[in-house]
Design a protein around this motif. Structure first.
Motif, mmCIF file in Angstrom:
data_model
loop_
_atom_site.group_PDB
_atom_site.id
_atom_site.type_symbol
_atom_site.label_atom_id
_atom_site.label_comp_id
_atom_site.label_asym_id
_atom_site.label_seq_id
_atom_site.Cartn_x
_atom_site.Cartn_y
_atom_site.Cartn_z
ATOM 1 N N PHE A 32 0.867 -1.173 0.000
ATOM 2 C CA PHE A 32 0.000 0.000 0.000
ATOM 3 C C PHE A 32 0.907 1.228 0.000
ATOM 4 O O PHE A 32 2.117 1.123 0.258
ATOM 5 C CB PHE A 32 -0.970 0.006 1.194
ATOM 6 C CG PHE A 32 -0.299 -0.079 2.544
ATOM 7 C CD1 PHE A 32 0.057 1.072 3.238
ATOM 8 C CD2 PHE A 32 -0.031 -1.310 3.132
ATOM 9 C CE1 PHE A 32 0.674 0.991 4.481
ATOM 10 C CE2 PHE A 32 0.587 -1.402 4.370
ATOM 11 C CZ PHE A 32 0.938 -0.239 5.050
ATOM 12 N N ILE A 33 0.337 2.377 -0.317
ATOM 13 C CA ILE A 33 1.139 3.597 -0.460
ATOM 14 C C ILE A 33 0.626 4.677 0.485
ATOM 15 O O ILE A 33 -0.576 4.936 0.553
ATOM 16 C CB ILE A 33 1.111 4.102 -1.918
ATOM 17 C CG1 ILE A 33 1.769 3.059 -2.831
ATOM 18 C CG2 ILE A 33 1.839 5.451 -2.051
ATOM 19 C CD1 ILE A 33 1.653 3.352 -4.302
ATOM 20 N N ILE A 34 1.533 5.273 1.229
ATOM 21 C CA ILE A 34 1.233 6.433 2.065
ATOM 22 C C ILE A 34 2.283 7.497 1.756
ATOM 23 O O ILE A 34 3.488 7.201 1.765
ATOM 24 C CB ILE A 34 1.277 6.086 3.571
ATOM 25 C CG1 ILE A 34 0.243 5.011 3.923
ATOM 26 C CG2 ILE A 34 1.028 7.342 4.423
ATOM 27 C CD1 ILE A 34 0.301 4.539 5.372
ATOM 28 N N ASP A 35 1.830 8.708 1.458
ATOM 29 C CA ASP A 35 2.743 9.823 1.138
ATOM 30 C C ASP A 35 3.730 9.446 0.032
ATOM 31 O O ASP A 35 4.927 9.777 0.096
ATOM 32 C CB ASP A 35 3.511 10.269 2.389
ATOM 33 C CG ASP A 35 2.617 10.949 3.421
ATOM 34 O OD1 ASP A 35 1.501 11.370 3.043
ATOM 35 O OD2 ASP A 35 3.024 11.039 4.585
ATOM 36 N N ASP A 36 3.247 8.735 -0.980
ATOM 37 C CA ASP A 36 4.067 8.318 -2.134
ATOM 38 C C ASP A 36 5.183 7.341 -1.765
ATOM 39 O O ASP A 36 6.115 7.133 -2.532
ATOM 40 C CB ASP A 36 4.674 9.534 -2.855
ATOM 41 C CG ASP A 36 3.611 10.428 -3.471
ATOM 42 O OD1 ASP A 36 2.622 9.890 -4.002
ATOM 43 O OD2 ASP A 36 3.766 11.660 -3.412
ATOM 44 N N VAL A 37 5.097 6.755 -0.576
ATOM 45 C CA VAL A 37 6.078 5.761 -0.135
ATOM 46 C C VAL A 37 5.424 4.378 -0.189
ATOM 47 O O VAL A 37 4.340 4.179 0.373
ATOM 48 C CB VAL A 37 6.588 6.071 1.289
ATOM 49 C CG1 VAL A 37 7.469 4.938 1.802
ATOM 50 C CG2 VAL A 37 7.356 7.394 1.303
ATOM 51 N N VAL A 38 6.070 3.438 -0.857
ATOM 52 C CA VAL A 38 5.519 2.086 -1.016
ATOM 53 C C VAL A 38 5.838 1.261 0.230
ATOM 54 O O VAL A 38 6.996 1.154 0.639
ATOM 55 C CB VAL A 38 6.120 1.394 -2.261
ATOM 56 C CG1 VAL A 38 5.542 -0.011 -2.426
ATOM 57 C CG2 VAL A 38 5.869 2.227 -3.514
ATOM 58 N N HIS A 39 4.801 0.681 0.832
ATOM 59 C CA HIS A 39 4.958 -0.163 2.016
ATOM 60 C C HIS A 39 4.702 -1.620 1.639
ATOM 61 O O HIS A 39 3.620 -1.956 1.158
ATOM 62 C CB HIS A 39 3.936 0.224 3.098
ATOM 63 C CG HIS A 39 4.128 1.582 3.693
ATOM 64 N ND1 HIS A 39 4.086 2.744 2.951
ATOM 65 C CD2 HIS A 39 4.346 1.964 4.988
ATOM 66 C CE1 HIS A 39 4.278 3.782 3.761
ATOM 67 N NE2 HIS A 39 4.433 3.336 4.988
ATOM 68 N N TYR A 40 5.695 -2.481 1.870
ATOM 69 C CA TYR A 40 5.530 -3.924 1.687
ATOM 70 C C TYR A 40 5.588 -4.548 3.076
ATOM 71 O O TYR A 40 6.631 -4.505 3.739
ATOM 72 C CB TYR A 40 6.645 -4.481 0.800
ATOM 73 C CG TYR A 40 6.579 -5.978 0.568
ATOM 74 C CD1 TYR A 40 6.001 -6.503 -0.582
ATOM 75 C CD2 TYR A 40 7.099 -6.873 1.500
ATOM 76 C CE1 TYR A 40 5.939 -7.875 -0.798
ATOM 77 C CE2 TYR A 40 7.038 -8.244 1.293
ATOM 78 C CZ TYR A 40 6.451 -8.746 0.143
ATOM 79 O OH TYR A 40 6.390 -10.101 -0.054
ATOM 80 N N CYS A 41 4.456 -5.106 3.531
ATOM 81 C CA CYS A 41 4.367 -5.558 4.933
ATOM 82 C C CYS A 41 3.719 -6.939 5.034
ATOM 83 O O CYS A 41 2.838 -7.164 5.864
ATOM 84 C CB CYS A 41 3.553 -4.553 5.756
ATOM 85 S SG CYS A 41 4.101 -2.854 5.607
ATOM 86 N N VAL A 42 4.141 -7.858 4.198
ATOM 87 C CA VAL A 42 3.587 -9.215 4.231
ATOM 88 C C VAL A 42 4.077 -9.925 5.490
ATOM 89 O O VAL A 42 5.275 -9.990 5.763
ATOM 90 C CB VAL A 42 3.993 -10.000 2.972
ATOM 91 C CG1 VAL A 42 3.517 -11.455 3.064
ATOM 92 C CG2 VAL A 42 3.409 -9.334 1.729
ATOM 93 N N ALA A 43 3.122 -10.442 6.257
ATOM 94 C CA ALA A 43 3.454 -11.007 7.569
ATOM 95 C C ALA A 43 3.992 -12.440 7.494
ATOM 96 O O ALA A 43 4.498 -12.952 8.484
ATOM 97 C CB ALA A 43 2.232 -10.967 8.477
#
Length: 375
Positions: free
Chosen positions: A288-299
């Motif tokens: 997902f993207i917040i403030d144009d920063v890509v977050h990869y957070c697969v648990a």
């Protein structure tokens, strides 16, 4: 002992807790083993492989939980499994209680014996059952991070290793443990410029000695983190406090300091995450993207490479599973302090301090529980 291996039902979790080779070893010790049908298919093992190893195949997850004295799993039970767990049943798996209050209360209510892979600990403070999956996750963090740096996936459009005449990507790794070390090796091998941070000066000295020339070490503190995130293309969160929530080293306000298309990979997300804006995602919807920063957070990152992961996990867990089966959990935990430290919730009582502190729950000394437990 009667042992059950259910099929994992978490989203896109293709690992299985036991290989056919592991099943054969358990049978050699005289234990009865039930495996749910198709439990190993995602990892490349058929029901026939388990039958050949001496296991009995059961068609449903309900039957496996219903018959087993010990359940061996990979991931923590999810809501559909809570009511399947019986009082006094031993469940041997990754739990990560400090990241889920719901799971903690559910296991307390079920009065099960919850022995967590991630808190089994050796005298040298190493975590033998976390190490193999940390090795996989650390390497995958770079693999996935490099992928999501591509422009079609909203990354900065940078090739991790660069090419002649073009500088490589800058990778920042927070934490110099197993995950961080493996991530640094992978990123350095691909030619990136790597900075790895840790709070331990002895650890930084060790890393400085073993890492190639394109890896720098730096003391981890807020000032240094704020300075480095401005120029980093890929940031890996690799901080672990055994059995407890990970601290937020990258806070919400820091995103504004990053360049658009920066990629964050939070390997600590199953312990609450060390990046404040991270929340657990799945292999189906990994970013997902917040403030144009890509977050990869697969648990459950290692679930994407289940063949490798299942073999690595069984190599580590099998000796402990055999001890538990041969002696019963009470005797095994009395005699082996490593296993004793794996106990988190026992018959309705929280016996691991990190879990009690995470959710403000009463804490019972594990030795008290073991003294009163029936053999």
């Amino acid at each position: 002992m009667i042992i059950g291996v259910p099929k994992e039902i978490k989203n896109n979790e293709n690992r299985v807790a036991l290989t056919p080779a592991g099943a054969a070893e358990i049978r050699k010790h005289g234990h009865t083993l039930y495996v749910q049908t198709n439990a190993g298919v995602g990892s490349g093992f058929s029901d026939e492989d388990y039958r050949t190893a001496g296991a009995t195949i059961l068609p449903t997850i309900e039957e496996v939980y219903g018959i087993a004295e010990m359940i061996i799993k990979v991931k923590e039970p999810i809501a559909q499994e809570y009511n399947l767990i019986k009082e006094n049943q031993l469940v041997f798996t990754y739990f990560h209680f400090a990241s889920s209050e719901e799971l903690t209360h559910a296991m307390i209510a079920r009065k099960a014996v919850c022995l967590a892979y991630e808190t089994v600990e050796k005298a040298d403070r190493s975590l033998p059952l976390l190490v193999p999956m940390s090795e996989v996750a650390g390497r995958m963090a770079i693999q996935e991070g490099a992928h999501y740096l591509e422009k079609p996936l909203k990354g900065r459009g940078i090739l991790l290793g660069g090419v002649p005449g073009v500088p490589p990507a800058r990778v920042l790794i927070l934490g110099g443990g197993i995950v961080g070390t493996q991530a640094a090796k992978m990123a350095a091998g691909l030619g990136a410029h790597v900075t790895i941070m840790d709070v331990s000066l002895p650890r930084l000295r060790y890393l400085d000695d073993i890492m190639p020339a394109n890896v720098d070490t730096m003391m981890s503190n807020e000032y240094n983190i704020r300075d480095r995130i401005k120029v980093s293309d890929l940031i890996i969160g690799a901080v672990l406090i055994p059995g407890a929530k990970a601290p937020h080293l990258v806070t919400r306000d820091m995103l504004k300091m990053m360049r658009p298309g920066t990629v964050l990979v939070d390997v600590a997300v199953d312990q609450g995450g060390c990046i404040e804006t991270c929340k657990p995602t799945t292999h189906e919807n990994p970013t997902f993207i917040i403030d144009d920063v890509v977050h990869y957070c697969v648990a459950n990152m290692p679930g994407a490479v289940p063949y490798t992961s299942t073999l690595a996990l069984t190599n580590a867990t099998l000796p402990y599973a055999i001890q538990l089966a041969n002696k019963g959990w009470q005797k095994a935990c009395r005699e082996n302090i490593e296993l004793q430290l794996g106990l988190n919730v026992v018959k309705g009582e929280v016996v691991y301090k990190g879990v009690s502190e995470a959710w403000n729950l009463p804490y019972t000394e594990v030795t008290d529980v073991l003294q009163t437990a029936t053999v």
